[in-house]
Design a protein around this motif. Structure first.
Motif, PDB file in Angstrom:
ATOM      1  N   LYS A 116       0.968  -1.241   0.082  1.00 41.64           N
ATOM      2  CA  LYS A 116       0.060  -0.057  -0.098  1.00 41.64           C
ATOM      3  C   LYS A 116       1.058   1.439  -0.012  1.00 41.64           C
ATOM      4  CE  LYS A 116      -4.067  -1.550   2.618  1.00 41.64           C
ATOM      5  NZ  LYS A 116      -4.972  -2.183   1.658  1.00 41.64           N
ATOM      6  N   LYS A 158      -3.133   1.490   8.895  1.00 34.32           N
ATOM      7  CA  LYS A 158      -3.351   0.671   7.832  1.00 34.32           C
ATOM      8  C   LYS A 158      -2.188  -0.505   7.876  1.00 34.32           C
ATOM      9  CE  LYS A 158      -6.646   2.450   4.487  1.00 34.32           C
ATOM     10  NZ  LYS A 158      -6.674   2.500   3.015  1.00 34.32           N
ATOM     11  N   GLY A 163      -4.864  -6.421   3.456  1.00 35.55           N
ATOM     12  CA  GLY A 163      -5.999  -6.804   2.831  1.00 35.55           C
ATOM     13  C   GLY A 163      -6.903  -7.274   3.826  1.00 35.55           C
ATOM     14  N   GLY A 165      -9.272  -5.793   5.296  1.00 35.83           N
ATOM     15  CA  GLY A 165      -9.556  -4.867   6.495  1.00 35.83           C
ATOM     16  C   GLY A 165      -8.869  -5.297   7.634  1.00 35.83           C
ATOM     17  N   GLU A 200      -2.989   7.370   7.466  1.00 37.13           N
ATOM     18  CA  GLU A 200      -3.854   8.218   6.654  1.00 37.13           C
ATOM     19  C   GLU A 200      -5.145   8.846   7.172  1.00 37.13           C
ATOM     20  OE1 GLU A 200      -4.334   5.876   3.098  1.00 37.13           O
ATOM     21  OE2 GLU A 200      -6.434   5.670   3.599  1.00 37.13           O
ATOM     22  N   LYS A 201      -5.561  10.133   6.719  1.00 36.61           N
ATOM     23  CA  LYS A 201      -6.743  10.771   7.324  1.00 36.61           C
ATOM     24  C   LYS A 201      -7.937   9.796   7.343  1.00 36.61           C
ATOM     25  CE  LYS A 201      -9.039  14.337   8.496  1.00 36.61           C
ATOM     26  NZ  LYS A 201      -8.982  14.769   9.687  1.00 36.61           N
ATOM     27  N   LEU A 203     -11.625   9.173   6.728  1.00 34.50           N
ATOM     28  CA  LEU A 203     -12.674  10.104   6.268  1.00 34.50           C
ATOM     29  C   LEU A 203     -13.854   9.532   6.937  1.00 34.50           C
ATOM     30  CD1 LEU A 203     -11.819   9.616   2.436  1.00 34.50           C
ATOM     31  CD2 LEU A 203     -11.086  11.692   4.040  1.00 34.50           C
ATOM     32  N   HIS A 208     -16.908   3.601  -0.973  1.00 37.51           N
ATOM     33  CA  HIS A 208     -15.865   2.476  -1.577  1.00 37.51           C
ATOM     34  C   HIS A 208     -16.510   2.809  -3.099  1.00 37.51           C
ATOM     35  CE1 HIS A 208     -13.159  -0.789  -2.083  1.00 37.51           C
ATOM     36  NE2 HIS A 208     -14.048  -0.509  -3.223  1.00 37.51           N
ATOM     37  N   GLN A 232     -20.550  -2.627   3.495  1.00 44.32           N
ATOM     38  CA  GLN A 232     -19.360  -3.268   4.240  1.00 44.32           C
ATOM     39  C   GLN A 232     -19.730  -3.841   5.506  1.00 44.32           C
ATOM     40  OE1 GLN A 232     -15.830  -1.107   3.755  1.00 44.32           O
ATOM     41  NE2 GLN A 232     -15.724  -1.425   1.190  1.00 44.32           N
ATOM     42  N   GLU A 288      -6.041   1.576  -3.368  1.00 42.06           N
ATOM     43  CA  GLU A 288      -5.123   0.465  -3.901  1.00 42.06           C
ATOM     44  C   GLU A 288      -5.581   0.032  -5.122  1.00 42.06           C
ATOM     45  OE1 GLU A 288      -5.101  -3.119  -1.391  1.00 42.06           O
ATOM     46  OE2 GLU A 288      -7.546  -3.099  -1.097  1.00 42.06           O
TER      47      GLU A 288
END
Ligand code: ADP
Length: 678
Positions: A116, A158, A163, A165, A200-201, A203, A208, A232, A288
């Motif tokens: 990633k 992350k 992968g 999650g 990362e931020k 959101l 998605h 999800q 990704e």
């Protein structure tokens, strides 16, 4: 084009690939583990090779054995499907090294997108928008905490190799960062053998949306529009659809160009998916790229009319893409639901067991079912517990939704717990059902937000369901009695009547069912036509008959209803009103039935708590063999007749799936004496 392709996968995707290969006149080679010797994917291919024991690491992940099979079969290409070795650059290289074609992108593109953080650096250089974040080399906890502060909370940690999650943590303020980092690292290390992470931020309420891209070896690349996979649970997709509700043409073009820029940046070839996350304003950011066919590719096929597997094979064979960007059709709307053997009420715990009963909705141009299992197959603990993908298409989203609701209602599965009812709740819920009028309703938090409504306890089975269960038992006991009478020397003996007549008894019959924790007692009075039931303080008249294929035409207080009942052991599943209801029989009759049926299988998922015999033991009919605890109840497994215990497959403490064979039993051949007892 190739003459022969080996499919290095199993389940629905192996069957899916074989279908297109067959249509193109390509011979197909399956590989399979010991557990899959009789699997559907093996039966739909022209040849098959055993590649190892059930565990995936010993079979479907053994590139050496797969290559050996390909060489023995004389295949000229290998299609990896999704999962397993599909994103393994070493495997892609090994395939090419062996002189075969890997149906997928070059190993270099897989490698570039495999991490990633690395892929984000490449995307940044290519001008693809990224979520603000830190994707650098440093893994120093303090430095990462500083970066998190700079990005601004909330942030998302992350796993770089992530992968499914795994290794993801939302952190809402600086004080929680260090702990979240440590736990994300542990999870990443154990899941991927790589504990590198990125920040990362985070959101809020994102969607998605992913773009399907295709590139050939002649320098052409195009996209096949988007799929919205916002619905999800725990970062895993539940429903996917195309096109994305509310996405306007301009945004679609922008996302398409960004996706193609991403593909070009890694010299991509073949089918790929560029995943974006959209914020509430519709701004999109690269997440990704998946360098393979996606599970949800059918929704794209339904709206474009293009067979993506055919394109994959053609591109791999060196052909140019058959269409230009502006020739790609976009017609109607498609939704896919992933049908899983799992228990939504228990945090989506995977379920295992035998598919005792399986009826799919009728397939048509509107309804597509991609599956790799048939009735009687096992959902084993070794692989992903997906049963099927149900894909519905119509001219617009409302139409596709209507078809989806109907198709889910027509789907009947017994023997294994599934998410069918949960899926029905989601597609019926206003937030999902209205998303084409108000796309703001659709985001990755939908299931969590409406948890209380979607996971609502459906409450006790209705009286009509109980009435159907009672009727089904009464009809079964009537036909058993008739059978006995026809065999007996005295068909008129009162012992063989099933009208309810008993010596010194009123002409009624008591039944008892267990509905979850609740006990339901039913008294059935035999009437000239049908039965009068006393249940829940009411009187209900039922009558009915089997009209073939397990379907009962039932009349309840004058209203006619078609239902399907499946009885296994002491459990009865009733499919009525588009839902399934599982009840346990709780009567002496049930014990006798279990004996009659000779079921040496576990009645429900549970635990073996006692083994009362040893291999070689000679037992009489009805002898107690094993004890299984399931749903807080103890079940005795008894001998279906006189015979010999050959082998015992489980020990006390072993968990057992539903319908799993517990021991091997060899019935003694019936003696005169035995026959006489009937
Ligand atoms: P994985 O590879 O583990 O599946 P992804 O990076 O694809 O992880 O993200 C999976 C899901 O996590 C996304 O579909 C989205 O729901 C959520 N997600 C990922 N990044 C963010 C983010 N920056 N903010 C909010 N949600 C995110």
């Amino acid at each position: 084009m190739f003459d022969k392709v080996l499919i290095a996968n199993r389940g629905e995707i192996a069957c899916r690939i074989a279908r297109t290969a067959k249509r193109l006149g390509i011979r197909t080679v399956a590989v399979h583990s010991e557990a899959d010797a009789r699997a559907m994917h093996v039966s739909v291919c022209d040849e098959a090779f055993l590649i190892g024991p059930p565990a995936a690491r010993d079979s479907y992940l053994r590139s050496d054995r797969i290559l050996e099979a390909a060489q023995r079969a004389g295949a000229d290409a290998i299609h990896p499907g999704y999962g397993f070795l599909s994103e393994n650059a070493d495997f892609a290289e090994a395939v090419e090294g062996a002189g075969l074609v890997f149906v997928g992108p070059p190993a270099s593109a897989i490698r570039a997108m495999g991490s990633k953080s690395n892929s984000k650096a490449i995307m940044a250089a290519a001008g693809v928008p990224l979520v603000p974040g830190y994707h650098g080399e440093s893994q120093d906890a303090e430095e990462l905490a500083t970066e998190a502060g700079r990005i601004g909370y909330p942030v998302l940690i992350k796993a770089s190799a992530g992968g499914g999650g795994k290794g993801m943590r939302i952190v809402r303020d600086a004080r929680a960062f260090a702990d979240a980092l440590a736990s994300a690292r542990r999870e990443a290390a154990s899941a991927f053998g790589d504990d590198r992470i990125l920040v990362e931020k985070y959101l809020e309420r994102p969607r998605h949306v992913e773009m399907q891209v295709f590139a050939d070896t002649h320098g052409n690349a195009l996209h096949l529009f988007e799929r919205d996979c916002s619905v999800q649970r725990r970062h895993q997709k539940v429903l996917e659809e195309a096109p994305a509700p509310g996405l306007d043409g301009q945004r679609r073009r922008q996302m398409g160009s960004a996706a193609l820029a991403a593909a070009r940046a890694v010299n991509y070839v073949g089918a790929g998916t560029v995943e974006f996350i959209l914020d509430a304003t519709g701004q999109f950011f690269f997440m990704e790229m998946n360098t393979r066919l996606q599970v949800e590719h059918p929704v794209t096929e339904m709206i474009t009319g293009i067979d993506l597997v055919e394109w994959q094979l053609r591109v791999a064979a060196g052909e140019p893409l058959p269409l230009a960007q502006d020739q790609v059709p976009l017609h109607g709307h498609a939704i896919e639901a992933r049908i899983y053997a799992e228990d939504p009420a228990r945090d989506f715990l995977p379920a295992i067991g035998r598919l005792d009963h399986l009826r799919e909705p009728a397939r048509s141009e509107h309804v597509r079912v991609d599956t790799g299992v048939r009735e009687g197959d096992d959902i084993s603990p070794h692989y992903d517990p997906m049963i099927a993908k149900l894909v519905c298409w119509d001219l617009d989203r409302a139409g596709a939704l209507r078809r989806m609701r109907r198709a889910l209602a027509d789907y009947e599965i017994a023997g294994v717990t599934t998410n069918l009812d949960f899926l029905a709740s989601v597609v019926t819920h206003r937030a999902f059902a209205e998303a084409h009028h108000d796309p703001g309703l659709l985001d990755t938090g939908l299931i969590e937000r409406y948890r209380s409504e979607l996971f609502e306890d459906r409450g006790p089975a209705g009286d009509d369901v109980i009435a159907v269960a009672a009727l089904s038992r009464l009809l079964a006991s009537r036909s058993r009695a008739r059978e006995r009478a026809s065999r007996s020397s005295d068909p008129y003996s009162p012992w063989n009547l099933a009208t309810g007549w008993r010596l010194n008894e009123d002409n009624h019959h008591a039944l008892e069912f267990r509905d979850g924790e609740r006990q339901v007692a039913v008294i059935a009075h035999f009437r000239a036509r049908g039965y009068e039931l006393e249940l829940n303080g009411r009187r209900v008249f039922v009558d009915g008959e089997e009209i073939g294929d397990g379907t009962l035409a039932v009349t309840i207080d004058g209203a006619r209803l078609l239902v399907r009942t499946v009885v296994r052991g002491n459990e009865i599943t009733i499919f009525a009103h588009g839902r399934s209801h599982r009840l346990a029989l709780h009567t002496r009759e049930a014990e006798r039935d279990a004996g009659d049926g000779g079921s040496l299988v576990s009645p429900m998922p549970g635990t073996v708590i006692g083994v009362l015999v040893r291999p070689g033991d000679v037992v009489e009919r009805g002898a107690r063999l094993m004890l299984v605890e399931a749903m807080k109840m103890e079940h005795t497994i008894t001998a279906p007749g006189a015979g010999v215990v050959r082998e015992i497959f489980f020990a006390p403490g072993d968990p057992v799936g539903e319908g799993v064979e517990l021991l091997a039993f060899e019935p003694a051949s019936p003696t005169h004496d035995e026959e006489g007892k009937r």
